[in-house]
Design an enzyme around this catalytic site. Structure first.
Site, short mmCIF file in Angstrom:
data_model
loop_
_atom_site.label_atom_id
_atom_site.label_comp_id
_atom_site.label_asym_id
_atom_site.label_seq_id
_atom_site.Cartn_x
_atom_site.Cartn_y
_atom_site.Cartn_z
N THR A 129 0.85 -1.21 0.00
CA THR A 129 0.00 0.00 0.00
C THR A 129 0.88 1.25 0.00
O THR A 129 0.62 2.21 -0.73
CB THR A 129 -0.93 0.02 1.23
OG1 THR A 129 -1.70 -1.18 1.25
CG2 THR A 129 -1.85 1.22 1.22
N GLY A 130 1.91 1.22 0.83
CA GLY A 130 2.83 2.36 0.88
C GLY A 130 3.53 2.55 -0.45
O GLY A 130 3.54 3.66 -1.00
N TRP A 164 2.66 1.58 -3.36
CA TRP A 164 1.73 1.96 -4.42
C TRP A 164 1.60 3.47 -4.56
O TRP A 164 1.43 4.02 -5.63
CB TRP A 164 0.35 1.34 -4.14
CG TRP A 164 -0.70 1.69 -5.16
CD1 TRP A 164 -0.95 1.02 -6.32
CD2 TRP A 164 -1.63 2.78 -5.10
NE1 TRP A 164 -1.99 1.62 -7.00
CE2 TRP A 164 -2.43 2.71 -6.27
CE3 TRP A 164 -1.88 3.81 -4.19
CZ2 TRP A 164 -3.45 3.63 -6.54
CZ3 TRP A 164 -2.89 4.72 -4.47
CH2 TRP A 164 -3.66 4.63 -5.63
N HIS A 165 1.74 4.16 -3.41
CA HIS A 165 1.55 5.61 -3.42
C HIS A 165 2.68 6.37 -4.10
O HIS A 165 2.48 7.50 -4.55
CB HIS A 165 1.37 6.13 -2.00
CG HIS A 165 -0.01 5.91 -1.47
ND1 HIS A 165 -0.39 4.75 -0.84
CD2 HIS A 165 -1.11 6.70 -1.51
CE1 HIS A 165 -1.67 4.84 -0.51
NE2 HIS A 165 -2.13 6.01 -0.91
N GLY A 166 3.86 5.78 -4.14
CA GLY A 166 4.93 6.50 -4.82
C GLY A 166 6.28 5.84 -4.67
O GLY A 166 6.48 5.01 -3.77
#
Lengths: 520, 493
Positions: free
Chosen positions: B341-342, B344-346
């Site tokens: 999830t982390g 995925w953000h950047g």
């Protein structure tokens, strides 16, 4: 259901109506369209799409094109600006000062300034003007025999405060005579002006001699300094709101210069000095006189109007550098901070609302540079300086997004410098806004001056061009063009604002090869 | 093209609505043709919307559509597991190339520098601060807009088809519409294929649904333009300063503003996307459910970016075993999901730290803290606990690199007020935005609405509500048009 229909209709209306109305107005009433589509103070051309633009790679240009032509854009922007000013005015003028006083007022010392007259007096001589110090002279014409003379006063012309009187003596026994000048009479002063010192003005008394009209200013009282804590407040694009409506610039690292956090070390100063000296020697070998002026930032000169910043050093970067260069080189390098501070007691020498010095500041700077270069200086007190329209546009209003109508008028001056010298030719009368300025003065000399600098150079032009036969002034961004004008140059001056002090080295690095090639 | 722009609201959206309505009227007598024509209008509009950012990005999306559309056909029948894995890999590879390859090059450069020069401190510092050595002549790849969203939607499609949760979509047009639909293309919500499958063929438009779409769009626009953009200015101004010496009060102001900015910006955009979907008859699930009133981190992730956490739950967490396995594996699953999830953000280690923080907190809550929080009758303590960590996480989310994040956290707890007056960062608009932000971060409005809907004056309330919505829309438009004011500032250097 009714609610949904109304909501839908209103939404559709807002979506479609403005565009349709706007197109309708444009087609059917061009007069109304012109009234509604006006410049809101942006001072720019609206985005256009040309055949060169590659809209396939980026739709931003189309977006900007459409945005610039939004329906009723001018009216909407004007409405927003006026409402915003009113809303924010309440905060800036009432809420914020109240809360600042409530939570942030401290009894710590704010800005303080010691103004020395030493440098100013070195520059212009003792600042006493036309003072009555001479005692008169004697013109003896003692002809005749050597026996003791018995002189009697035969004629006496009384002194005035501007012209010495004469006493003529003749010997009773022979034809011997002599004259002696009588000391100037003391001025017959009456006090014409008694200015009380306040936070923005030095106190002083003006005296007028009713016999000759001479005006003398004395009994100076220092300006009050508001040393209460004023927390820094930066608005817009790096504009500091100072005390008493002064504005300053915080961008481009200027605060590091002000706070003394970027002082050069010995090695850095040595490097700077060596490069300057090397270039200066090269110029000398070509018969060119070289000088540099680092124009102090406004906040250094008018630090008493800055908010309370913590200063890491009071002996700051360019003052230290100037002292160092003076001690180890013979380069004409000047950083006229104290001169400008002292001149401030007579005239405001920087613009209140602009980042730059005004005409007086430029004059003092020019004279300081002349002094370093061994060129004639003229005491500004001997010029009939008069108040004039501001020379600078007040760039800090735009940068800060500040409404200038709520600020008092700024002050500037006109200095009638060498009005007997005429400029026979100049490529442009508006020297403030062009990258290359060229002028030729009538009958001064065959000297040729090249000036390279940033925006601080422009107001120096009137005080430079009258001392040289040819003057060419370049903005540093068009430095490459200077190469074409170097033939016949006798003087080179580099002007740099304090925050651009390293530009001096960039400039001389580029010019070294060109200067070396002169005469080859 | 942003939703909150002149070109979208006054040109694109009206054109799409008119076209959509026109084809609906033309083919009114033939429902199948009508739906098809309307889908074509939406597809063309979506491609124009996406192509606005650059024609090259359209080609990339075309490649993704091609690979997944034809790839899905191979998932029907025996031996499809291998092909499924290949397809997943292909999608992730595309995402990796465009989103993470630059970071990979940066890390590789610095590792090889560390090996060659034995300067590991320098290399590690560079990695952490995302500084390249430049030894590889690599030109950074520009991240295509929305790639993270449409790749995940593609994966959702092929997974749902593979698992039999959804039927193979034989119409390329409908599949392309699902992937590229403009309301949720660039910023979500991530719509799982199974949720939209039926709506591609069967959806009903009505005035009521359209009006509800308008409401959602207008509220979303106001959240973005009036609150998020205003507090963003404060946050950006402070974050642009040198952090050291800023003082606790200024840094807390920046953090509060950023906390508000990210919520109202993201949820505002989601609301606009949901609203636009409704205008065309699509019903998307809500993406935010007042996450800042959460009573635990677990609760937070049930309320924040719901579509993303649902996606990870359905396509990563559950396939890994979810919570129906040993405790060790369960913890592993949580760590994997939140790390991903982390990431995925950047492509930044700050996001890794952000994800890891949540992973560790969730594990702790799973092990023992969750029970304590549930049993605690003083829910305000739970909320403070949740908000504290959420805001701490935002420091890493916002910072350019880990070092900056740690310096910011240090400054949050420093003594002294620094050189700046906190009031100089504020303005009337900022104070109003913060005030309304605090109110609308909570479910005050839906609670009031619910209460009034049972009263006789509900018609008056609805009328006022409509008026408020229209006024908000007009004010938002004034702000959008005014933001195009771009003066030439005369400043000589």
């Amino acid at each position: 259901m009714k609610n949904s229909i109304i909501k839908t209709l209103l939404f559709i209306m807002i979506l479609f109506l403005p565009t349709l109305l706007w197109i309708g107005i444009k087609i059917f009433s061009s007069e109304t369209y012109e009234k509604l589509h006006y410049d809101t103070g942006e001072k720019r051309e609206f985005t256009t799409i040309s055949s060169k633009d590659n809209v396939m790679t980026d739709g931003t240009i189309i977006s900007n094109y459409v945005a610039d032509r939004a329906p009723f854009r001018s009216s909407v922007i004007s409405l927003y600006k006026s409402t915003d000013q009113k809303i924010e005015g309440v905060y800036q003028k009432a809420i914020k000062p109240f809360l600042t006083n409530l939570f942030f007022r401290k009894d710590s010392t704010g800005a303080s300034k010691e103004v020395s007259n030493e440098a100013y007096d070195d520059l212009f001589g003792e600042n006493k003007g036309n003072t009555q110090t001479d005692q008169g002279t004697t013109n003896e014409d003692k002809t005749g025999t050597s026996e003791e003379h018995n002189y009697i006063l035969v004629e006496e012309i009384e002194s005035t405060c501007t012209k010495r009187g004469v006493r003529k003596y003749v010997c009773e026994n022979c034809s011997s005579s002599y004259s002696e000048e009588v000391a100037l009479k003391e001025h017959n002063f009456i006090m014409t002006n008694d200015v009380t010192a306040d936070y923005e003005h030095y106190g002083h008394k003006d005296y007028l001699c009713i016999d000759c009209g001479y005006v003398e200013t004395r009994d100076w009282v220092d300006k009050f300094v508001d040393d209460s804590f004023m927390a820094p407040s930066v608005v817009g694009a790096d504009v500091i709101l100072g005390r008493f409506n002064w504005l300053f610039y915080a961008g481009l690292g200027t605060l590091d210069y002000y706070r003394g956090t970027n002082v050069m070390n010995e090695i850095e100063m040595e490097d700077y000095a060596i490069k300057l000296q090397t270039f200066s020697n090269l110029c000398k070998s070509k018969g060119i006189s070289f000088g540099v002026i680092i124009a102090p930032a406004k906040e250094q000169v008018y630090s008493e109007y800055m908010p309370s910043y913590t200063l890491e050093n009071t002996y700051k970067r360019d003052a230290k550098l100037a002292d160092y260069i003076k001690s180890v080189t013979d380069v004409a390098f000047t950083y006229p901070l104290t001169e400008l501070q002292y001149a401030g007691r007579y005239w405001q020498d920087y613009s209140r609302y602009d980042t730059h010095w005004n005409r007086v500041g430029a004059y003092i700077g020019t004279m300081a540079l002349y002094n370093a270069m061994g060129i004639e200086t003229i005491n500004p007190n001997t010029l009939n300086i008069r108040i004039d329209e501001p020379s600078n546009p007040g760039d800090l209003f735009d940068l800060g997004g500040i409404d200038k109508s709520t600020y008092p008028e700024d002050i500037d001056y006109y200095l009638p410098y060498k009005e007997d010298v005429t400029i026979g030719y100049r490529n442009e009368t508006d020297y403030m806004n062009i990258p290359i300025y060229y002028s030729q003065s009538d009958g001064v000399s065959i000297n040729k001056l090249i000036v390279i600098g940033d925006s601080y150079r422009t107001l120096m032009i009137p005080y430079l061009e009258k001392n040289f036969g040819t003057t060419v002034v370049f903005h540093k961004d068009v430095l490459d063009e200077a190469q074409l004008y170097l033939d016949g140059t006798t003087h080179i001056i580099i002007v740099a604002a304090e925050r651009n002090d390293m530009d001096v080295l960039t400039t001389i690095e580029k010019m070294t090869e060109w200067i070396s090639n002169i005469g080859q | 093209m942003l939703f909150s722009s002149v070109i979208f609201i006054w040109h694109f959206l009206p054109a799409v609505l008119v076209s959509y309505l026109a084809v609906g009227l033309i083919f009114n007598n033939n429902p199948a043709k009508k739906r098809n024509a309307q889908n074509i209008v939406l597809l063309i509009s979506s491609l124009v919307f996406y192509g606005f950012g650059g024609f090259a990005y359209l080609l990339l999306m075309g490649a993704v559509l091609f690979v997944n559309y034809f790839g899905a056909f191979s998932l029907v029948g025996k031996g499809s597991k291998g092909r499924f894995i290949m397809l997943i890999f292909a999608n992730l590879f595309i995402l990796f190339c465009f989103k993470y390859l630059n970071l990979f090059v940066l890390v590789s450069e610095n590792i090889s520098y560390g090996i060659e020069h034995k300067e590991w401190r320098y290399a590690i510092r560079n990695i952490v601060t995302l500084t390249r050595t430049g030894t590889l002549s690599w030109v950074d790849i520009v991240l295509p807009l929305g790639i993270s969203f449409y790749i995940f939607q593609s994966i959702s499609y092929i997974s749902d088809v593979y698992r039999g949760k959804a039927k193979l979509q034989e119409s390329f047009l409908k599949f392309a519409l699902y992937i590229s639909f403009f309301p949720q293309l660039v910023a979500g919500p991530i719509v799982q294929y199974s949720e939209i499958e039926d709506q591609l063929d069967n959806r009903e438009s009505s005035v009521g649904l359209f009006a509800s779409g308008v409401e959602s769009f207008v509220y979303g626009l106001a959240k973005k333009v009036l609150i998020a953009n205003t507090v963003a200015k404060v946050a950006d101004e402070i974050w642009a300063l040198k952090i050291d010496g800023l003082g606790a009060s200024i840094t807390w102001l920046a953090l509060i503003c950023y906390t508000m900015q990210i919520y109202f910006d993201f949820s505002g955009y989601s609301d606009m996307a949901i609203g636009l979907g409704r205008m065309f008859g699509f019903r998307f699930k809500r993406n935010f459910d007042y996450p800042y009133i959460s009573t635990s981190i677990q609760d937070f992730w049930r309320r924040w970016h719901i579509s993303l956490s649902s996606w990870f739950r359905d396509y990563v967490y559950i396939p890994l075993g979810g919570s129906r396995c040993s405790q060790i594996k369960h913890i592993r699953n949580l760590l994997v999901v939140f790390l991903l999830t982390g990431i995925w953000h950047g492509a930044n280690f700050t996001f890794v730290v952000w994800g890891l923080m949540y992973a560790i907190l969730l594990v702790i809550e799973k092990l023992f803290l969750g029970k304590i929080l549930k049993a605690n009758p003083v829910k305000i303590i739970n909320r403070i606990y949740s908000m504290a960590f959420v805001m701490l996480g935002w420091v890493f989310f916002r910072s350019d690199n880990i070092l900056q994040a740690f310096r910011f956290v240090k400054e949050l707890f420093s003594r002294g007020t620094g050189d700046y007056n906190i009031l100089s960062f504020l303005s009337t608009k900022a104070i109003l935005a913060l005030l309304f932000g605090f109110i609308f971060m909570t479910p005050v409005y839906p609670l009031v609405r619910k209460k009034i809907s049972n009263l006789r004056i509900k018609w008056l309330f609805r009328g006022i509500e409509t008026l408020v919505q229209i006024i908000l829309f007009m004010i938002s438009m004034v702000m959008i048009v005014s933001s195009t004011y771009n003066p030439f500032i005369y400043f000589q250097f």
